[in-house]
Scaffold this active site. Structure first.
Site, short mmCIF file in Angstrom:
data_model
loop_
_atom_site.label_atom_id
_atom_site.label_comp_id
_atom_site.label_asym_id
_atom_site.label_seq_id
_atom_site.Cartn_x
_atom_site.Cartn_y
_atom_site.Cartn_z
N SER A 136 0.84 -1.19 0.00
CA SER A 136 0.00 0.00 0.00
C SER A 136 0.88 1.26 0.00
O SER A 136 1.71 1.41 -0.88
CB SER A 136 -0.96 -0.05 1.19
N HIS A 189 -7.97 -5.00 -1.93
CA HIS A 189 -6.74 -4.44 -1.36
C HIS A 189 -6.13 -5.42 -0.36
O HIS A 189 -4.92 -5.66 -0.40
CB HIS A 189 -7.05 -3.10 -0.69
#
Length: 271
Positions: free
Chosen positions: A122, A234
């Protein structure tokens, strides 16, 4: 320079855990470290966490899982986190906490200095890529669901705009600050092979980041691979995490040319 090192209770058999306090630009900052059992030296993975403050904190379980593949895993919390001095600027001065960690790993008796790789998840993708640009000597880098263009993040993540304006500034008024945090525009300076892993259904960091990074690396003839994982968000589910962690370490094994004993250890975990 390591200021303090404290051993913690392990969360996985065969992996030791530590909290490390070290010096970065005169600040005392903190990191988590997971070390496989044995005398070493080991290949190392410099783990760049995502998020900010309480969001995206380093998970001891995750770095222990990675260390079980025969790697020493060193995960800076970044300045301003976990009681450390300084302020997290979301890709600003705290990038030097990653660079200082790399310097520590290069002289550690536990680490094979020519087999230190980066892992960025991320927001950590931005941190890892900046390190691969500004600190020649990494063997490879893995960017998992990683941010590579902060302009794109500001555009896509309406919920993050207030934080970004406060910490980084406005992307028009403070364009240089966003450029400095967007390694996709410096892809020609990346100094090691890059593996990009990204879910096609990621709503936090869109797959556009991964595609743009792969295209930029290709434009500069930089060695890389792009693995788009169909249907993955994600946060991968447990089966996806297991599958792609195994594949990631197989890729690292190929690029790092591990010694026979280390390769054997990774093979055992793969199976």
């Amino acid at each position: 320079m390591i200021v303090e090192q404290e051993e913690l209770e392990p969360v996985l058999p065969g992996v030791r855990l530590y909290t490390v306090t070290y010096d970065s630009q005169g600040l005392h900052v903190k990191a988590a470290m997971a070390v496989p059992d044995g005398a070493g030296p080991f290949p190392a993975l410099l783990y760049c966490r995502g998020g900010m403050r309480e969001i995206g904190k380093v998970r001891m379980e995750r770095i222990s899982q990675m260390a079980a593949f025969g790697y020493l895993v060193f995960a800076p919390h970044y300045r301003g986190n976990e009681g450390a001095e300084g302020r997290d600027e979301f890709g600003g001065a705290e990038r030097h906490d990653v660079y200082a960690a790399f310097a520590l790993l290069k002289v550690s008796p536990w680490v094979l200095a020519d087999q230190i790789s980066l892992y960025g998840f991320s927001r950590g993708g931005m941190m890892a890529l900046l390190a691969a640009i500004e600190c020649p000597g990494f063997h490879s880098a893995v960017i998992w669901a990683g941010v590579c263009d902060l302009f794109l993040t500001y555009q896509e993540r309406v919920d993050m705009r207030r934080m970004l304006r406060r910490v980084v500034g406005h992307p028009v008024k403070n364009r240089q600050a966003y450029l400095e945090r967007s390694p996709v525009y410096r892809a020609g300076e990346v100094s090691c092979p890059v593996l990009i892993i990204h879910g096609t259904e990621d709503e936090n960091v869109s797959k556009t980041h991964a595609v743009k990074l792969a295209e930029a690396l290709a434009a500069h003839n930089k060695p890389h691979e792009l693995w788009l994982v169909e249907g993955a968000a994600h946060l991968f589910d447990s089966a996806q995490i297991r599958e792609y962690t195994v594949k990631m370490f197989a890729w690292l094994r190929r690029t790092n040319s591990l010694s026979g004993a280390q390769a054997d250890r990774v093979d055992r975990v793969d199976r």
